[in-house]
Design an enzyme around this catalytic site. Sequence first.
Site, PDB file in Angstrom:
ATOM      1  CG  ASP A  16      11.047 101.433   3.627  1.00 45.65           C
ATOM      2  OD1 ASP A  16      11.090 101.592   2.535  1.00 45.65           O
ATOM      3  OD2 ASP A  16      11.945 100.755   4.237  1.00 45.65           O
ATOM      4  CD  GLU A  96      16.294 103.571  -4.999  1.00 43.79           C
ATOM      5  OE1 GLU A  96      17.641 103.429  -4.894  1.00 43.79           O
ATOM      6  OE2 GLU A  96      15.374 103.195  -4.102  1.00 43.79           O
ATOM      7  CE  LYS A 133      14.832 105.613  -1.754  1.00 41.00           C
ATOM      8  NZ  LYS A 133      14.205 104.360  -1.051  1.00 41.00           N
ATOM      9  CB  THR A 157      18.761 106.177  -1.181  1.00 40.32           C
ATOM     10  OG1 THR A 157      18.472 104.954  -0.294  1.00 40.32           O
ATOM     11  CG2 THR A 157      19.053 105.853  -2.264  1.00 40.32           C
ATOM     12  CG  PHE A 179      20.084 102.590   4.092  1.00 41.71           C
ATOM     13  CD1 PHE A 179      19.639 103.732   3.987  1.00 41.71           C
ATOM     14  CD2 PHE A 179      20.072 101.390   3.404  1.00 41.71           C
ATOM     15  CE1 PHE A 179      18.987 103.859   2.764  1.00 41.71           C
ATOM     16  CE2 PHE A 179      19.259 101.497   2.061  1.00 41.71           C
ATOM     17  CZ  PHE A 179      18.600 102.497   1.888  1.00 41.71           C
TER      18      PHE A 179
END
Length: 319
Positions: A16, A96, A133, A157, A179
């Site tokens: 990440d 993203e 994402k 996400t 998350f």
Amino acid sequence: MNTLEQLKTMTTVVADTGDFESIAEYQPQDATTNPSLLFKAAQLPHYRELAVDAATFGKARGGDDPQARSRWTMDRLAVNFGKQILEIVPGRVSTEIDARLSFDTEATILRAQGLAELYRQVGIDPAARVLFKVASTWEGIRAAERLEAQGLHCNLTLLFSFAQAVACAEAGVTLISPFVGRILDWYKAANKVDGYPAEADPGVLSVTKIFNYYKRHGYRTVVMGASFRNLDEILQLAGCDYLTIAPQLLGELAARHGDLPRKLDADQARSMDIPKVSYDERAFRWAMNEDAMATEKLAEGIRLFAADTRKLEQFVETI
């Protein structure tokens, strides 16, 4: 084997970060990025060349339109980092989509298609090596459903609730990112506690519930725990499909020794008594309304990613 090596035998480890050196050091299968990570990485002197190229590209493609210049610059920067990461990892990179498009299905699809074309132009097959994402809003899930049908795979996400997870699986998305740490943050603040035992961590419990549900009902959507606050959260999810982990925690795992027991087991989950559920739009929105944590953290996450995108845009404009 150290703990990181043991974890890799039962879970696909994903880095990440946007820092190439960290990715190379810990040898993950995949890597994920987001505007916050790219903003940090783009400011480092040894990545300046990637930002300069993106700014030049944006000016050439966007012409006199400042919004077009910014969009092309940001997309090129994401692809520049993605391409470099894919030279290190054998699997995929997650790129993203602008969080400001989180409630616009059509715009999300167009942005992903544009990024896919940019990846093709630099010699990368997006269908094989990129996950796009997208925030786990109702609109984002619908966009991902259509992108998957086009062969463009998605990482959903900012996922905080069971309803989001079920809707994503029913839409056939490739991967979700619950998350873990942000769920923990909310419950600590709401209940005014300093923490939870690892086995009772609300983020861990959420991912465990989703994992077991997916395996019980045969969904192929990959569960990738994300946003960890401590090592114990990771250890409690050993056996999850994927875990995306920041370099600091990867380092702690590599330095740790001792047996790592499997906590999540797909074979065991297949025999669990877990009823199947489904969400249409009205049911989804009501479930989110009833889940204060998921509603608040989703909105907050979109705001934070949008803010970091604006910071990144402003930084690149100065180059």
